[in-house]
Design an enzyme around this catalytic site. Structure first.
Site, PDB file in Angstrom:
ATOM      1  N   GLY A 214      -5.674   8.448   0.601  1.00  0.00           N
ATOM      2  CA  GLY A 214      -6.774   9.070  -0.148  1.00  0.00           C
ATOM      3  C   GLY A 214      -7.446   8.077  -1.057  1.00  0.00           C
ATOM      4  O   GLY A 214      -7.240   6.866  -0.923  1.00  0.00           O
ATOM      5  N   ASN A 215      -8.252   8.561  -1.972  1.00  0.00           N
ATOM      6  CA  ASN A 215      -8.867   7.676  -2.962  1.00  0.00           C
ATOM      7  C   ASN A 215      -8.893   8.388  -4.310  1.00  0.00           C
ATOM      8  O   ASN A 215      -8.465   9.538  -4.415  1.00  0.00           O
ATOM      9  CB  ASN A 215     -10.267   7.242  -2.510  1.00  0.00           C
ATOM     10  CG  ASN A 215     -11.181   8.426  -2.316  1.00  0.00           C
ATOM     11  OD1 ASN A 215     -11.502   9.136  -3.260  1.00  0.00           O
ATOM     12  ND2 ASN A 215     -11.578   8.679  -1.073  1.00  0.00           N
ATOM     13  N   ARG A 216      -9.398   7.711  -5.341  1.00  0.00           N
ATOM     14  CA  ARG A 216      -9.222   8.221  -6.700  1.00  0.00           C
ATOM     15  C   ARG A 216     -10.345   9.160  -7.155  1.00  0.00           C
ATOM     16  O   ARG A 216     -10.399   9.550  -8.313  1.00  0.00           O
ATOM     17  CB  ARG A 216      -9.076   7.048  -7.668  1.00  0.00           C
ATOM     18  CG  ARG A 216      -7.701   6.400  -7.551  1.00  0.00           C
ATOM     19  CD  ARG A 216      -7.667   4.983  -8.087  1.00  0.00           C
ATOM     20  NE  ARG A 216      -8.394   4.833  -9.331  1.00  0.00           N
ATOM     21  CZ  ARG A 216      -9.096   3.771  -9.655  1.00  0.00           C
ATOM     22  NH1 ARG A 216      -9.194   2.763  -8.811  1.00  0.00           N
ATOM     23  NH2 ARG A 216      -9.721   3.717 -10.807  1.00  0.00           N
TER      24      ARG A 216
END
Ligand code: CTP
Length: 419
Positions: A213-215
């Site tokens: 995923g990413n932030r």
């Protein structure tokens, strides 16, 4: 005058122990100027007295579909005249009834008989709150535009502690204010327009329990959706983080880039403005293992393949007159790279931010952006709230929409002159 002055609110109270807090809520709404009619279910009457509400509200409390001396059809009279129906506390039972459209008593009948905004404030034990059935019902209601004021963590009935406690009355009053003030919004420059916003970071599964995923928190996209709705637009929000979605918008919940792609392909052709604020994964694992990978081997190699570039696809298939807005999260040569993306993806506007700066982009409450337009326009914001950035982006989108309309007018005139 507050936004609640003279607004007619039906306060539905159902049979949770938190019904006692609805007494305070009723008092606060009346103090804020609202005209409050309490409607108590049979369950609520087991918890609190009818007289208590009648004494505090603007009208006597109602408890039955029948035997109302003033009208034989109290549900339609109340539903049609209401500016809002607010249910606090909302039990799992009423949430399910609202989802299925069941008309079982005065409150559920009134909810069916209204076109006013509906706000529900769930309260129940943690185990009940976490049931898939309850969460599914809420997801459906959110996607229909029902405003959900999330419960809080704290002490519950019987001394248990956990998530499920009714939101504080002050929080609920603020949420009511927000919704009713949107309904009387001063700026209606997006009235009659359909706006599609994407938000949040996609999650690409590796195995049954892990993902890449990413932030991204989805805050900027949610601020855009909220702002567009305040300006009168009919908003569809495609988000990976539906729990923090604003009220008053239609929510489509997605997780992967592929799901977001499908949702956008469905929704974008009808949109006047598309704002692609989501942080879409550029790669995903080539194979998803449907079981949990064990760590015995010591190392793990995952092959990645590119995902579809959703925005580029929308740019290639852009309907006439649509304004397409992309984001560019950069760390180097910010404006140069963003301008290249604007051009390559056939966008009208690109919002560039330097995510290497403190306070900018992912996970922060603040942002600082440069809004670049295809016609060469450029606007820079200072480090400010994501709401302020949303306003700047939508200002640019409205200007681009108006520019199109003006040009279409001129083009038509030219056609006529040539005839
Ligand atoms: N985007 C998209 N689909 C993808 C990747 C990105 O629709 N698979 C959109 C984002 O929502 C954003 C814009 O494209 O509006 C730019 O995203 P960004 O990650 O900054 O750039 P990329 O085009 O992915 O290029 P790079 O990662 O090489 O900078």
């Amino acid at each position: 005058m507050t936004t609640l002055s003279g607004r007619r609110i039906i306060l539905g109270v159902t049979g949770g122990i938190a019904a006692y807090k609805a007494v305070d809520l009723c008092r606060r709404l009346v103090e804020a100027g609202a005209y409050v009619t309490p409607v108590l279910t049979r369950g609520a009457l087991e918890m609190v007295g009818e007289v208590t509400f009648s004494a505090l509200a603007s009208e006597r409390a109602r408890t039955s579909l029948f035997n109302d001396p003033s009208t034989p059809i109290p549900h339609t009279v109340m539903g049609q005249n209401a500016d809002m129906v607010l249910v606090a506390p909302a039990t799992a039972r009423i949430i399910s009834d609202i989802r299925t459209g069941r008309s079982a008593d005065l409150l559920t009948a009134t909810i069916l008989a209204t076109r006013a905004p509906l706000m529900i404030c769930p309260a129940m034990h943690t185990e009940m709150w976490e049931q898939v059935s309850v969460q599914e019902n809420l997801e459906v209601l959110r996607s229909r535009g029902v405003h959900v004021v999330e419960p809080e963590s704290g002490r519950l009935a019987g001394g248990d502690v956990g998530l499920g406690r009714l939101a504080e009355p002050a929080t609920i009053v603020t949420a009511v204010h927000d919704v009713l003030s949107h309904n009387v919004s001063a700026t209606d420059d997006l009235a009659g327009k359909r706006v599609l916003v994407t938000a949040g970071g996609t999650r690409e599964p590796i195995d049954a329990v892990r993902f890449v995923g990413n932030r991204s928190s989805g805050r900027q996209g949610h601020a855009l959706a909220r702002n567009a709705a305040e300006r009168g637009a009919d908003v569809v929000l495609v988000t990976t983080n539906p729990a923090s979605a604003p009220s008053g918008v239609r929510v489509v919940n997605v997780s992967t880039a592929d799901e977001m792609h499908r949702a956008c392909s469905d929704e974008a052709p009808r949109a006047d403005v598309v704002v692609m604020a989501a942080a879409v994964a550029d790669f995903r694992p080539q194979e998803i293992v449907d079981r949990k990978l064990k760590k015995d081997k010591g190392t793990l190699s995952v092959e990645f393949e590119p995902t579809v570039d959703i925005l580029a696809g929308l740019g290639a298939a852009k309907p006439n007159g649509q304004v397409l807005v992309g984001f560019a999260a950069e760390t180097d040569d910010v404006e140069h790279n963003a301008a290249a993306k604007l051009d390559k993806k056939n966008l009208d506007i690109i919002v560039a931010n330097d995510v290497s700066k403190p306070g900018v982009g992912f996970e922060y409450e603040t942002n600082e952006v440069v809004v670049l337009r295809a016609d060469g326009g450029r606007q820079q914001t200072p480090l400010c709230s994501k709401d302020e950035v949303a306003r700047a982006v939508l200002d640019a989108a409205v200007e681009a929409l108006n520019h199109r309309t003006r040009n279409r007018g001129t083009d038509n005139r030219d056609d006529k002159e040539q005839e």
